[in-house]
Design a protein around this motif. Structure first.
Motif, PDB file in Angstrom:
ATOM      1  N   ALA A 275     -13.676   6.413 -21.783  1.00  0.00           N
ATOM      2  CA  ALA A 275     -13.026   6.094 -20.508  1.00  0.00           C
ATOM      3  C   ALA A 275     -12.820   4.591 -20.426  1.00  0.00           C
ATOM      4  O   ALA A 275     -13.768   3.819 -20.614  1.00  0.00           O
ATOM      5  CB  ALA A 275     -13.862   6.584 -19.329  1.00  0.00           C
ATOM      6  N   VAL A 276     -11.571   4.178 -20.182  1.00  0.00           N
ATOM      7  CA  VAL A 276     -11.238   2.760 -20.056  1.00  0.00           C
ATOM      8  C   VAL A 276     -10.658   2.557 -18.664  1.00  0.00           C
ATOM      9  O   VAL A 276      -9.541   2.997 -18.371  1.00  0.00           O
ATOM     10  CB  VAL A 276     -10.222   2.314 -21.123  1.00  0.00           C
ATOM     11  N   LEU A 277     -11.412   1.906 -17.798  1.00  0.00           N
ATOM     12  CA  LEU A 277     -10.997   1.737 -16.408  1.00  0.00           C
ATOM     13  C   LEU A 277     -10.354   0.366 -16.235  1.00  0.00           C
ATOM     14  O   LEU A 277     -11.021  -0.629 -15.958  1.00  0.00           O
ATOM     15  CB  LEU A 277     -12.191   1.939 -15.464  1.00  0.00           C
ATOM     16  N   ALA A 278      -9.030   0.354 -16.413  1.00  0.00           N
ATOM     17  CA  ALA A 278      -8.277  -0.895 -16.356  1.00  0.00           C
ATOM     18  C   ALA A 278      -7.599  -1.115 -15.011  1.00  0.00           C
ATOM     19  O   ALA A 278      -6.972  -2.150 -14.802  1.00  0.00           O
ATOM     20  CB  ALA A 278      -7.219  -0.905 -17.463  1.00  0.00           C
ATOM     21  N   ALA A 279      -7.706  -0.157 -14.096  1.00  0.00           N
ATOM     22  CA  ALA A 279      -7.039  -0.280 -12.798  1.00  0.00           C
ATOM     23  C   ALA A 279      -7.671  -1.383 -11.952  1.00  0.00           C
ATOM     24  O   ALA A 279      -8.880  -1.639 -12.037  1.00  0.00           O
ATOM     25  CB  ALA A 279      -7.104   1.048 -12.046  1.00  0.00           C
ATOM     26  N   ALA A 280      -6.838  -2.011 -11.161  1.00  0.00           N
ATOM     27  CA  ALA A 280      -7.304  -3.009 -10.193  1.00  0.00           C
ATOM     28  C   ALA A 280      -7.512  -2.306  -8.856  1.00  0.00           C
ATOM     29  O   ALA A 280      -6.648  -2.326  -7.979  1.00  0.00           O
ATOM     30  CB  ALA A 280      -6.298  -4.146 -10.071  1.00  0.00           C
ATOM     31  N   VAL A 281      -8.653  -1.669  -8.726  1.00  0.00           N
ATOM     32  CA  VAL A 281      -8.934  -0.850  -7.543  1.00  0.00           C
ATOM     33  C   VAL A 281      -9.316  -1.751  -6.369  1.00  0.00           C
ATOM     34  O   VAL A 281     -10.091  -2.704  -6.535  1.00  0.00           O
ATOM     35  CB  VAL A 281     -10.082   0.136  -7.833  1.00  0.00           C
ATOM     36  N   ALA A 282      -8.771  -1.444  -5.208  1.00  0.00           N
ATOM     37  CA  ALA A 282      -9.105  -2.233  -4.014  1.00  0.00           C
ATOM     38  C   ALA A 282     -10.602  -2.147  -3.725  1.00  0.00           C
ATOM     39  O   ALA A 282     -11.203  -1.066  -3.788  1.00  0.00           O
ATOM     40  CB  ALA A 282      -8.317  -1.707  -2.819  1.00  0.00           C
ATOM     41  N   ASP A 283     -11.212  -3.278  -3.432  1.00  0.00           N
ATOM     42  CA  ASP A 283     -12.639  -3.309  -3.094  1.00  0.00           C
ATOM     43  C   ASP A 283     -12.886  -2.862  -1.653  1.00  0.00           C
ATOM     44  O   ASP A 283     -13.969  -2.372  -1.327  1.00  0.00           O
ATOM     45  CB  ASP A 283     -13.194  -4.720  -3.282  1.00  0.00           C
ATOM     46  N   TYR A 284     -11.875  -3.062  -0.800  1.00  0.00           N
ATOM     47  CA  TYR A 284     -12.004  -2.708   0.615  1.00  0.00           C
ATOM     48  C   TYR A 284     -10.764  -1.954   1.088  1.00  0.00           C
ATOM     49  O   TYR A 284      -9.689  -2.080   0.511  1.00  0.00           O
ATOM     50  CB  TYR A 284     -12.165  -3.966   1.481  1.00  0.00           C
ATOM     51  N   LYS A 285     -10.955  -1.170   2.147  1.00  0.00           N
ATOM     52  CA  LYS A 285      -9.850  -0.454   2.764  1.00  0.00           C
ATOM     53  C   LYS A 285     -10.018  -0.503   4.278  1.00  0.00           C
ATOM     54  O   LYS A 285     -11.141  -0.716   4.791  1.00  0.00           O
ATOM     55  CB  LYS A 285      -9.828   0.996   2.289  1.00  0.00           C
ATOM     56  N   PRO A 286      -8.931  -0.319   5.039  1.00  0.00           N
ATOM     57  CA  PRO A 286      -9.058  -0.319   6.493  1.00  0.00           C
ATOM     58  C   PRO A 286      -9.987   0.801   6.971  1.00  0.00           C
ATOM     59  O   PRO A 286      -9.903   1.938   6.485  1.00  0.00           O
ATOM     60  CB  PRO A 286      -7.623  -0.082   6.968  1.00  0.00           C
TER      61      PRO A 286
END
Length: 403
Positions: A275-286
């Motif tokens: 598994a290669v997790l290259a996504a820039a996942v948001a750290d926060y959400k509304p």
């Protein structure tokens, strides 16, 4: 997409009646996405014209070291031809040429190129029944196989002499299929499954607006492509992006939010090897998402944010035999922060980007990375295209898996 896509294929044609089939073979290679050049023995031009082959391949056809009719002719460099090729296919391969190949007899351009080639060599024999069964021909087969050359077996059928039996060159479609299957079987990730995440996530504020980032998804898509080219079955979980994946081994699952990416990654994680997790996942959400568009009424507007689920850490906590790769984009204390992330999230490898490095990070076509392994090795790389970085990442994964 064929495994031959983007490959440089050198087709060697010798003086057998089956040479007429090579026009279709060139077309099939081109259709598979390969670049094709042709080198012929002088006698093979009696069976098919260089004009036909150059028209189909869109490259000049070579049959001698230079053109004797042109006093200004440039020497055809057999070394350059051999180095250019990713694959060298000799079809038809006559008994005469096979004997020369086995014994290193270099008396024409094709043979000089063969002896200079560094790439895999395939040969498709074509000759009459008695010649195919002769001890000297069988000896040539054995010697060439001992050199690492791959034989595409002849088939049985009606031969040019009128006899019926073994010695007929494999049909162009079968030659193509044989080479593709042979390459696939030898790929290092054949039979493996790879999960890749790519792109940003968008966290809704209302039906119109969202919180996001500038990730293009290109790095993740290149990793998915590189994995597929090594034979892996790839599950690519992609956030909103304009990137496209054109490979039959890649299954794309489109998501929007961090929550959707979390659920999808967990859905497939148990069945993958890497598994290669290259996504820039948001750290926060509304914290609260409006069902209707928020009107612009006030001079200031505040949004309360809450943490999103940590996909990488959650996978690290449940991983068994999977090889898990994460990314770290840092602006200060890069190595220390990346090492901490590697350990806290139970990774096997972390790919560090620094925004201090020109050409690295979001949006562009290049990246400059440093690998940190779970064995505490630090491997720095120069600025490269993201496609090259993807290959470096896969090579590092294979190196650690087989260590």
């Amino acid at each position: 997409m064929s495994v031959l896509s983007g490959k440089n294929i050198l087709l060697g044609i010798t003086a057998g009646i089956a040479a007429y089939k090579t026009a279709n073979l060139v077309r099939l290679f081109i259709k598979a996405g390969a670049n094709v050049k042709v080198v012929m023995t002088p006698a093979s031009k009696d069976f098919i014209t260089p004009l036909t082959l150059s028209t189909l391949s869109k490259n000049p056809v070579h049959s001698s070291f230079y053109n004797e009719e042109d006093e200004n002719a440039v020497w055809n460099n057999h070394v350059e031809l051999g180095l250019w090729a990713d694959l060298f296919i000799i079809a038809p391969a006559t008994a005469n040429t096979l004997s020369k190949m086995a014994n290193g007899i270099c008396d024409n351009l094709l043979m000089a190129t063969y002896l200079s080639a560094k790439c895999p060599v395939y040969f498709a024999p074509a000759m009459d029944l008695d010649m195919y069964k002769h001890e000297s021909t069988i000896r040539s087969f054995k010697i060439l196989k001992s050199y690492g050359n791959v034989m595409i077996p002849a088939t049985s059928g009606e031969l040019a002499s009128g006899l019926v039996g073994e010695g007929r060159m494999a049909e162009p479609e079968d030659i193509l299929s044989f080479i593709e299957n042979d390459i696939l079987e030898k790929l290092p990730l054949k039979g493996k499954k790879v999960l890749v995440t790519a792109g940003p996530t968008y966290e809704a504020i209302d039906p119109v607006r969202f919180v996001g980032n500038h990730s293009s998804g290109k790095m993740g898509f290149e990793i998915a492509k590189a994995s597929a080219q090594l034979g892996a079955e790839v599950i690519l979980v992609a956030g909103p992006t304009n990137e496209k994946a054109f490979h039959s081994f890649i299954k794309v699952i489109n998501v929007t939010s961090a929550e959707e990416m979390y659920e999808t990654a967990h859905q497939y994680f148990d069945e993958v090897d890497i598994a290669v997790l290259a996504a820039a996942v948001a750290d926060y959400k509304p914290k609260n998402v409006s069902d209707i568009k928020i009107k612009k009424k006030e001079d200031t507007f505040s949004i309360e944010l809450i943490k999103t689920k940590d996909i990488l850490k959650s996978l690290g906590a449940i991983k068994k035999q999977q090889f898990l790769v994460g990314f770290a984009l840092e602006t200060n204390n890069e190595i220390e922060n990346a090492k901490s992330k590697l350990k806290s999230k139970n990774l096997n490898l972390i790919v560090l980007n620094s925004l201090k490095d020109e050409g690295a990070g979001f949006g562009g076509s290049t990246n400059k990375v440093t690998f940190i392994t779970d064995g505490d090795d630090i491997i720095q790389h120069d600025l490269k295209t993201k496609a090259e970085v993807a290959n470096d990442i896969l090579n590092q994964i294979l190196k650690q898996i087989h260590a």
